[in-house]
Design a protein around this motif. Structure first.
Motif, short mmCIF file in Angstrom:
data_model
loop_
_atom_site.label_atom_id
_atom_site.label_comp_id
_atom_site.label_asym_id
_atom_site.label_seq_id
_atom_site.Cartn_x
_atom_site.Cartn_y
_atom_site.Cartn_z
N GLU A 198 26.29 32.41 -28.86
CA GLU A 198 25.74 32.51 -27.50
C GLU A 198 26.12 31.30 -26.66
O GLU A 198 26.40 31.43 -25.46
N GLN A 199 26.11 30.12 -27.26
CA GLN A 199 26.54 28.94 -26.53
C GLN A 199 28.00 29.07 -26.07
O GLN A 199 28.34 28.67 -24.96
N THR A 200 28.83 29.61 -26.94
CA THR A 200 30.23 29.81 -26.58
C THR A 200 30.35 30.71 -25.35
O THR A 200 31.12 30.43 -24.43
N ALA A 201 29.58 31.79 -25.32
CA ALA A 201 29.62 32.71 -24.18
C ALA A 201 29.13 32.03 -22.91
O ALA A 201 29.71 32.21 -21.83
N GLN A 202 28.08 31.24 -23.00
CA GLN A 202 27.55 30.56 -21.81
C GLN A 202 28.49 29.45 -21.34
O GLN A 202 28.61 29.21 -20.13
N LEU A 203 29.14 28.79 -22.28
CA LEU A 203 30.12 27.77 -21.91
C LEU A 203 31.31 28.43 -21.22
O LEU A 203 31.82 27.90 -20.22
N ALA A 204 31.75 29.58 -21.72
CA ALA A 204 32.85 30.30 -21.08
C ALA A 204 32.47 30.69 -19.66
O ALA A 204 33.29 30.59 -18.73
N GLU A 205 31.24 31.10 -19.47
CA GLU A 205 30.75 31.45 -18.13
C GLU A 205 30.80 30.25 -17.20
O GLU A 205 31.24 30.34 -16.04
N ALA A 206 30.39 29.09 -17.71
CA ALA A 206 30.40 27.88 -16.89
C ALA A 206 31.82 27.46 -16.53
O ALA A 206 32.08 26.96 -15.43
N LEU A 207 32.76 27.69 -17.46
CA LEU A 207 34.15 27.28 -17.24
C LEU A 207 34.94 28.32 -16.46
O LEU A 207 36.02 28.00 -15.93
N GLY A 208 34.44 29.54 -16.41
CA GLY A 208 35.15 30.59 -15.69
C GLY A 208 36.39 31.06 -16.41
O GLY A 208 37.35 31.53 -15.78
N ARG A 209 36.40 30.95 -17.74
CA ARG A 209 37.53 31.45 -18.52
C ARG A 209 37.03 31.88 -19.89
O ARG A 209 36.02 31.36 -20.38
N PRO A 210 37.70 32.82 -20.53
CA PRO A 210 37.23 33.30 -21.82
C PRO A 210 37.42 32.26 -22.93
O PRO A 210 38.41 31.53 -22.94
N LEU A 211 36.48 32.22 -23.83
CA LEU A 211 36.57 31.40 -25.03
C LEU A 211 36.31 32.31 -26.23
O LEU A 211 35.62 33.32 -26.12
N ARG A 212 36.84 31.94 -27.36
CA ARG A 212 36.53 32.69 -28.57
C ARG A 212 35.84 31.78 -29.57
O ARG A 212 36.00 30.56 -29.54
N PHE A 213 35.06 32.40 -30.43
CA PHE A 213 34.35 31.66 -31.45
C PHE A 213 34.99 31.92 -32.80
O PHE A 213 35.30 33.06 -33.14
N GLU A 214 35.20 30.85 -33.55
CA GLU A 214 35.72 30.96 -34.91
C GLU A 214 34.73 30.34 -35.88
O GLU A 214 34.33 29.19 -35.72
N GLU A 215 34.34 31.12 -36.87
CA GLU A 215 33.38 30.66 -37.87
C GLU A 215 34.03 29.68 -38.84
O GLU A 215 35.10 29.96 -39.40
N LEU A 216 33.41 28.54 -39.03
CA LEU A 216 33.84 27.59 -40.04
C LEU A 216 33.07 27.86 -41.33
O LEU A 216 31.86 28.09 -41.31
N GLY A 217 33.75 27.82 -42.46
CA GLY A 217 33.07 27.83 -43.73
C GLY A 217 32.57 26.44 -44.08
O GLY A 217 32.92 25.46 -43.41
N PRO A 218 31.76 26.33 -45.13
CA PRO A 218 31.24 25.00 -45.50
C PRO A 218 32.33 23.97 -45.75
O PRO A 218 32.19 22.81 -45.35
N ASP A 219 33.43 24.37 -46.38
CA ASP A 219 34.50 23.40 -46.64
C ASP A 219 35.16 22.95 -45.35
O ASP A 219 35.46 21.76 -45.18
N GLY A 220 35.37 23.89 -44.43
CA GLY A 220 35.95 23.52 -43.14
C GLY A 220 35.03 22.61 -42.35
O GLY A 220 35.48 21.65 -41.71
N ALA A 221 33.73 22.91 -42.40
CA ALA A 221 32.77 22.06 -41.70
C ALA A 221 32.71 20.68 -42.32
O ALA A 221 32.62 19.66 -41.62
N ARG A 222 32.79 20.63 -43.65
CA ARG A 222 32.77 19.33 -44.34
C ARG A 222 33.96 18.48 -43.90
O ARG A 222 33.83 17.27 -43.64
N THR A 223 35.12 19.10 -43.80
CA THR A 223 36.32 18.37 -43.37
C THR A 223 36.17 17.89 -41.93
O THR A 223 36.49 16.74 -41.61
N ALA A 224 35.68 18.77 -41.06
CA ALA A 224 35.53 18.40 -39.64
C ALA A 224 34.52 17.27 -39.48
O ALA A 224 34.77 16.29 -38.76
N LEU A 225 33.39 17.38 -40.14
CA LEU A 225 32.36 16.34 -40.03
C LEU A 225 32.81 15.02 -40.64
O LEU A 225 32.42 13.94 -40.20
N GLY A 226 33.65 15.13 -41.67
CA GLY A 226 34.14 13.93 -42.34
C GLY A 226 34.99 13.05 -41.46
O GLY A 226 35.22 11.87 -41.78
#
Length: 281
Positions: A198-226
């Motif tokens: 829902e945040q992605t959709a509202q952010l897209a609305e604020a920016l006036g352009r489409p955004l897509r959401f991609e789900e991170l798995g736990p390993d991907g999130a661990r890498t990103a947070l690291g």
């Protein structure tokens, strides 16, 4: 005199912008040159939680403190001992909503509980501010939004009643400058639970352009947070995300509208006000 710590952080910098210029205010920062938005009457002094002599100088003549620390380490213990010795009367502490959740046993929640207990036993008046996650955490998506029009996050359909940090700052200013808040605990949330999708959709609305959401798995999130946090903190954040997936962060509290006399800010409003961070202009 009011002392503000954490003045270059998410909430602290909003607090210093809101404190009236006719109040005696001192701002402690490791790097004073990074402090912005303070009234010209405010004193900005160097200080480090690990340096007792700098704390003593910063706390001299202070009656009220906004205490913002990292939720791990011994900063609270050192600061509170020095503040009590300096004659500080009241401490307003920025804590976390997870403290009240008996299921929260990650490192950050445990340390925040310990730090709250230290404050309660300090001999000074205390007020605890327990915000839910900040809406500004969405700024972590700015790079991928600018480059790929994509938001990547863990558990995109789990809801969080995240709060606008500006609301937290306004509450902090009230508790620092008004009587009647001693011994009070305020849980600070936004007006509704919202998911990353829902945040992605509202952010897209604020920016006036489409955004897509991609789900991170736990390993991907661990890498990103690291890329930002040490391993122990990464694991704490992943445990916190699991609790969010189980619905632990959906509840909305009335403290923000009650204290401020207006509705809590929405993520849609936050996104509109911060859309510049997500554009390449």
């Amino acid at each position: 005199m009011i002392l503000v710590t954490g003045a270059t952080g998410t909430v602290g910098r909003e607090v210093v912008r809101r404190l009236p210029a006719d109040l005696a205010v001192r701002i402690m920062a490791r790097t004073p040159g990074r402090v912005t938005g303070a009234a010209g009457t405010a004193q900005v002094v160097p200080g480090d939680f690990s340096d007792r002599s700098s704390l003593e100088r910063a706390l001299s003549g202070v009656s009220t403190v906004l205490l913002v620390t990292m939720p791990y380490g011994d900063d609270d213990a050192r600061f509170l001992r020095t503040a009590f010795s300096a004659g500080v009367r009241r401490v307003v502490k920025l804590s976390a909503a997870a403290v009240a959740d008996s299921r929260a046993e990650d490192l950050i929640a445990r340390m925040q509980r310990r730090n709250e207990d230290l404050l309660r036993g300090s001999g000074m008046e205390w007020t605890l501010l327990r915000p839910r996650s900040f809406m500004s955490n969405a700024l972590a998506w700015a790079r991928s939004v600018r480059s790929d029009d994509v938001v990547r996050a863990l558990y995109g359909m789990s809801a969080n009643s995240c709060v606008d940090p500006r609301d937290v700052a306004e509450v902090a200013v009230r508790t620092l400058t008004e009587e009647g808040h001693a011994g009070r605990v305020y849980t600070l949330t936004g007006p509704e639970p919202i998911t990353a999708v829902e945040q992605t959709a509202q952010l897209a609305e604020a920016l006036g352009r489409p955004l897509r959401f991609e789900e991170l798995g736990p390993d991907g999130a661990r890498t990103a947070l690291g890329s930002y946090y040490p391993p122990t903190v990464v694991e704490a954040l992943l445990e916190s995300a699991e609790r969010q997936r189980d619905g632990a962060k959906r509840d909305v509290d009335t403290a923000v509208p009650t204290l401020l006399g207006r509705p809590a800010g929405t993520f849609r409003g936050w996104a509109k006000d911060h859309r510049g961070a997500f554009t390449t202009d």
